[in-house]
Design a protein around this motif. Structure first.
Motif, PDB file in Angstrom:
ATOM      1  N   ASN A  53       0.816  -1.032  -0.025  1.00 56.09           N
ATOM      2  CA  ASN A  53      -0.046  -0.122   0.133  1.00 56.09           C
ATOM      3  C   ASN A  53       0.749   1.224   0.080  1.00 56.09           C
ATOM      4  OD1 ASN A  53      -1.637  -1.970   2.050  1.00 56.09           O
ATOM      5  ND2 ASN A  53      -3.035  -1.308   0.278  1.00 56.09           N
ATOM      6  N   ASP A  54       2.230   1.123  -0.237  1.00 56.52           N
ATOM      7  CA  ASP A  54       3.010   2.299  -0.491  1.00 56.52           C
ATOM      8  C   ASP A  54       3.114   2.854  -1.742  1.00 56.52           C
ATOM      9  OD1 ASP A  54       3.792   2.554   2.250  1.00 56.52           O
ATOM     10  OD2 ASP A  54       5.407   1.040   2.001  1.00 56.52           O
ATOM     11  N   PRO A  55       3.326   4.073  -1.887  1.00 54.15           N
ATOM     12  CA  PRO A  55       3.752   4.637  -3.486  1.00 54.15           C
ATOM     13  C   PRO A  55       4.648   4.031  -4.223  1.00 54.15           C
ATOM     14  CG  PRO A  55       3.661   6.489  -1.798  1.00 54.15           C
ATOM     15  CD  PRO A  55       3.870   5.026  -1.135  1.00 54.15           C
ATOM     16  N   ALA A  56       4.247   4.074  -5.566  1.00 55.32           N
ATOM     17  CA  ALA A  56       5.264   3.516  -6.485  1.00 55.32           C
ATOM     18  C   ALA A  56       5.521   4.518  -7.855  1.00 55.32           C
ATOM     19  CB  ALA A  56       4.682   2.221  -7.064  1.00 55.32           C
ATOM     20  N   LEU A  57       7.012   4.472  -8.246  1.00 54.18           N
ATOM     21  CA  LEU A  57       7.239   5.027  -9.468  1.00 54.18           C
ATOM     22  C   LEU A  57       7.311   4.168 -10.742  1.00 54.18           C
ATOM     23  CD1 LEU A  57       8.068   7.916 -10.636  1.00 54.18           C
ATOM     24  CD2 LEU A  57      10.355   7.245 -10.104  1.00 54.18           C
ATOM     25  N   GLN A  58       6.678   4.465 -11.718  1.00 54.28           N
ATOM     26  CA  GLN A  58       6.577   3.535 -12.892  1.00 54.28           C
ATOM     27  C   GLN A  58       6.820   4.186 -14.054  1.00 54.28           C
ATOM     28  OE1 GLN A  58       2.459   2.406 -12.237  1.00 54.28           O
ATOM     29  NE2 GLN A  58       3.090   0.848 -10.444  1.00 54.28           N
ATOM     30  N   GLY A  59       7.348   3.379 -14.916  1.00 51.94           N
ATOM     31  CA  GLY A  59       7.292   3.821 -16.334  1.00 51.94           C
ATOM     32  C   GLY A  59       8.139   3.039 -17.311  1.00 51.94           C
ATOM     33  N   GLY A  60       8.044   3.378 -18.498  1.00 47.70           N
ATOM     34  CA  GLY A  60       8.235   2.274 -19.675  1.00 47.70           C
ATOM     35  C   GLY A  60       8.378   2.802 -21.014  1.00 47.70           C
ATOM     36  N   PHE A  61       9.071   2.195 -21.888  1.00 48.12           N
ATOM     37  CA  PHE A  61       9.094   2.570 -23.470  1.00 48.12           C
ATOM     38  C   PHE A  61       8.394   1.448 -24.297  1.00 48.12           C
ATOM     39  CE2 PHE A  61      12.332   4.655 -21.127  1.00 48.12           C
ATOM     40  CZ  PHE A  61      12.239   5.920 -21.738  1.00 48.12           C
ATOM     41  N   LEU A  62       7.961   1.940 -25.492  1.00 49.11           N
ATOM     42  CA  LEU A  62       7.174   1.034 -26.395  1.00 49.11           C
ATOM     43  C   LEU A  62       7.653   1.424 -27.721  1.00 49.11           C
ATOM     44  CD1 LEU A  62       4.970  -1.033 -27.197  1.00 49.11           C
ATOM     45  CD2 LEU A  62       3.320   0.895 -27.224  1.00 49.11           C
ATOM     46  N   LEU A  63       8.157   0.511 -28.532  1.00 50.31           N
ATOM     47  CA  LEU A  63       8.562   0.757 -30.014  1.00 50.31           C
ATOM     48  C   LEU A  63       7.686  -0.109 -30.833  1.00 50.31           C
ATOM     49  CD1 LEU A  63      10.871   1.735 -31.685  1.00 50.31           C
ATOM     50  CD2 LEU A  63      11.863  -0.462 -31.481  1.00 50.31           C
ATOM     51  N   THR A  64       6.721   0.452 -31.559  1.00 44.86           N
ATOM     52  CA  THR A  64       5.942  -0.126 -32.552  1.00 44.86           C
ATOM     53  C   THR A  64       6.241   0.117 -34.231  1.00 44.86           C
ATOM     54  OG1 THR A  64       4.624   2.055 -32.642  1.00 44.86           O
ATOM     55  CG2 THR A  64       4.041   0.549 -30.823  1.00 44.86           C
ATOM     56  N   HIS A  65       5.759  -0.971 -34.915  1.00 48.02           N
ATOM     57  CA  HIS A  65       6.176  -0.736 -36.170  1.00 48.02           C
ATOM     58  C   HIS A  65       4.722  -0.753 -36.762  1.00 48.02           C
ATOM     59  CE1 HIS A  65       6.876  -2.502 -40.421  1.00 48.02           C
ATOM     60  NE2 HIS A  65       8.031  -1.934 -39.990  1.00 48.02           N
ATOM     61  N   GLU A  66       4.880  -0.087 -38.108  1.00 46.11           N
ATOM     62  CA  GLU A  66       3.333   0.151 -38.781  1.00 46.11           C
ATOM     63  C   GLU A  66       2.747  -0.927 -38.998  1.00 46.11           C
ATOM     64  OE1 GLU A  66       5.714   0.800 -43.041  1.00 46.11           O
ATOM     65  OE2 GLU A  66       4.776   2.597 -42.156  1.00 46.11           O
ATOM     66  N   SER A  67       3.551  -2.071 -39.119  1.00 39.83           N
ATOM     67  CA  SER A  67       2.674  -3.451 -39.384  1.00 39.83           C
ATOM     68  C   SER A  67       1.724  -3.890 -38.213  1.00 39.83           C
ATOM     69  CB  SER A  67       3.807  -4.578 -39.725  1.00 39.83           C
ATOM     70  OG  SER A  67       4.685  -4.810 -38.357  1.00 39.83           O
ATOM     71  N   GLY A  68       1.905  -3.228 -36.919  1.00 37.96           N
ATOM     72  CA  GLY A  68       1.439  -3.780 -36.004  1.00 37.96           C
ATOM     73  C   GLY A  68       2.152  -4.433 -34.729  1.00 37.96           C
ATOM     74  N   TYR A  70       4.709  -4.804 -32.064  1.00 39.11           N
ATOM     75  CA  TYR A  70       5.486  -3.995 -31.052  1.00 39.11           C
ATOM     76  C   TYR A  70       6.240  -4.920 -30.084  1.00 39.11           C
ATOM     77  CZ  TYR A  70       1.375  -5.571 -28.167  1.00 39.11           C
ATOM     78  OH  TYR A  70       0.784  -6.134 -27.449  1.00 39.11           O
ATOM     79  N   ALA A  71       7.021  -3.947 -29.084  1.00 39.32           N
ATOM     80  CA  ALA A  71       7.864  -4.450 -28.150  1.00 39.32           C
ATOM     81  C   ALA A  71       8.073  -3.351 -27.054  1.00 39.32           C
ATOM     82  CB  ALA A  71       9.288  -5.014 -28.743  1.00 39.32           C
ATOM     83  N   GLY A  72       8.401  -3.611 -26.059  1.00 38.84           N
ATOM     84  CA  GLY A  72       8.548  -2.600 -24.926  1.00 38.84           C
ATOM     85  C   GLY A  72       9.140  -3.137 -23.445  1.00 38.84           C
ATOM     86  N   VAL A  73       9.278  -2.384 -22.690  1.00 38.02           N
ATOM     87  CA  VAL A  73       9.648  -2.498 -21.359  1.00 38.02           C
ATOM     88  C   VAL A  73       9.107  -1.706 -20.454  1.00 38.02           C
ATOM     89  CG1 VAL A  73      11.639  -1.204 -21.428  1.00 38.02           C
ATOM     90  CG2 VAL A  73      11.587  -3.109 -19.859  1.00 38.02           C
ATOM     91  N   TRP A  74       8.634  -2.318 -19.170  1.00 40.09           N
ATOM     92  CA  TRP A  74       7.916  -1.588 -18.285  1.00 40.09           C
ATOM     93  C   TRP A  74       8.617  -1.892 -16.813  1.00 40.09           C
ATOM     94  CZ3 TRP A  74       5.011  -2.541 -14.028  1.00 40.09           C
ATOM     95  CH2 TRP A  74       4.063  -1.617 -13.484  1.00 40.09           C
ATOM     96  N   GLY A  75       8.503  -0.912 -16.000  1.00 38.18           N
ATOM     97  CA  GLY A  75       9.113  -1.098 -14.728  1.00 38.18           C
ATOM     98  C   GLY A  75       8.362  -0.321 -13.394  1.00 38.18           C
ATOM     99  N   SER A  76       8.548  -0.805 -12.266  1.00 37.20           N
ATOM    100  CA  SER A  76       8.203  -0.309 -11.057  1.00 37.20           C
ATOM    101  C   SER A  76       8.839  -0.586 -10.130  1.00 37.20           C
ATOM    102  CB  SER A  76       6.637  -0.611 -11.019  1.00 37.20           C
ATOM    103  OG  SER A  76       5.969  -0.009  -9.863  1.00 37.20           O
ATOM    104  N   ASN A  77       8.849   0.132  -8.743  1.00 36.94           N
ATOM    105  CA  ASN A  77       9.187  -0.521  -7.683  1.00 36.94           C
ATOM    106  C   ASN A  77       8.296  -1.605  -7.035  1.00 36.94           C
ATOM    107  OD1 ASN A  77       8.201   2.288  -7.266  1.00 36.94           O
ATOM    108  ND2 ASN A  77       8.113   1.409  -5.188  1.00 36.94           N
ATOM    109  N   VAL A  78       8.614  -2.472  -6.280  1.00 34.18           N
ATOM    110  CA  VAL A  78       8.084  -3.462  -5.577  1.00 34.18           C
ATOM    111  C   VAL A  78       8.299  -3.605  -4.378  1.00 34.18           C
ATOM    112  CG1 VAL A  78       7.182  -4.441  -7.700  1.00 34.18           C
ATOM    113  CG2 VAL A  78       8.995  -5.274  -6.587  1.00 34.18           C
ATOM    114  N   ASP A  79       7.367  -4.114  -3.483  1.00 31.75           N
ATOM    115  CA  ASP A  79       7.978  -4.373  -1.976  1.00 31.75           C
ATOM    116  C   ASP A  79       6.955  -5.531  -1.514  1.00 31.75           C
ATOM    117  OD1 ASP A  79       8.628  -4.868   0.585  1.00 31.75           O
ATOM    118  OD2 ASP A  79       8.321  -2.733   1.292  1.00 31.75           O
ATOM    119  N   PHE A  80       7.257  -6.956  -1.479  1.00 28.90           N
ATOM    120  CA  PHE A  80       6.485  -7.782  -0.978  1.00 28.90           C
ATOM    121  C   PHE A  80       7.208  -8.626   0.065  1.00 28.90           C
ATOM    122  CE2 PHE A  80       8.089 -10.605  -4.146  1.00 28.90           C
ATOM    123  CZ  PHE A  80       8.542  -9.597  -5.345  1.00 28.90           C
TER     124      PHE A  80
END
Length: 251
Positions: A53-68, A70-80
């Motif tokens: 229940n603590d805050p998180a900073l998140q973000g990512g990048f996405l590379l797409t081709h006109e054919s449809g 795509y590939a990307g990466v996404w990240g966030s801090n976690v704590d479990f």
């Protein structure tokens, strides 16, 4: 914390909150790079907190081709409760409009890999298929339906399915909107405090800032129907319904 809770909290999206909007400019190779950054008061995935229940900073990048493709990466801090404090998820897929249907829904299929660099035994791969319909009930409203499958759920070498439906609707030209979602997880084992399945939900309001392109805010109630009998106070808060505020900037 019970084993199911330690593992379940390691789950990564609404997938929908993690996806990046497409940039307007395309390279000569037909490639488009886009991304986002977000600050949320509680990283909830399928209703379960990934940060106690603590805050998180998140973000990512996405590379797409006109054919449809795509590939990307996404990240966030976690704590479990373990040694993992970073989730870094690569993904890839293909999206296309089904023009043969009158409603012209968007089909999106792909693979998402949940990765925890400092605790790799939690890593697992999931396949997904999404179908998004536009102008549902009112103009510019959308309905996204999804089905996800993994044969290594939570890195435990077991099968699991996830079904989800998310409805988003603008409130006229005010910049405000509404969002409602419901999901259902079904696993082969009783990971969820003695149960093999549970429901999750979200209901909230959104706001798009006219003065800052790509900046949106969301305030939502997010929770699950997981039985909390025998859980600690902290574990209960991670699955009970709670308020989540998120600021997102796409670019």
């Amino acid at each position: 914390m019970k084993k199911w809770a330690v593992k379940a909290v390691s789950l990564g999206v609404l997938a929908s909150a993690s996806m990046m909007s497409m940039a307007e400019d395309t390279s000569p190779l037909g490639l488009t790079l886009s991304g986002n950054a977000a600050l949320t008061s509680d990283y909830r995935y399928r209703g379960i907190s990934q940060t106690f229940n603590d805050p998180a900073l998140q973000g990512g990048f996405l590379l797409t081709h006109e054919s449809g493709v795509y590939a990307g990466v996404w990240g966030s801090n976690v704590d479990f409760g373990g040694t993992a404090h970073l989730e870094l998820d690569p993904y890839m897929g293909f999206a296309t409009t089904l023009d043969s249907f009158a409603s012209k829904p968007l089909l999106d299929v792909g693979l998402w890999y949940y990765a925890y660099p400092s605790e790799s035994d939690l890593n697992w791969l999931e396949a997904y298929a999404k179908l998004t319909f536009s102008d549902v009930l009112v103009d510019k409203a959308s309905l996204m339906t999804a089905i996800n499958y993994s044969n290594d759920f939570l890195g435990l070498d077991t099968d699991a399915w996830y079904l989800n439906a998310t409805y988003s609707v603008p409130f006229g030209a005010s910049g405000f909107g509404g969002v409602a979602a419901v999901g259902y997880t079904l696993a082969d084992e009783d990971y969820f405090n003695g149960e093999d399945s549970y429901l999750d939900w979200k209901a909230g309001v959104t706001y798009s800032f006219a003065s800052v392109k790509g900046l949106t805010a969301e305030l939502a109630a997010v929770g699950t129907d997981i039985d909390t009998d025998g859980m600690s106070h902290t574990a209960k808060r991670g699955v009970d319904t709670g308020a989540v505020f998120t600021l997102t900037k796409t670019f």
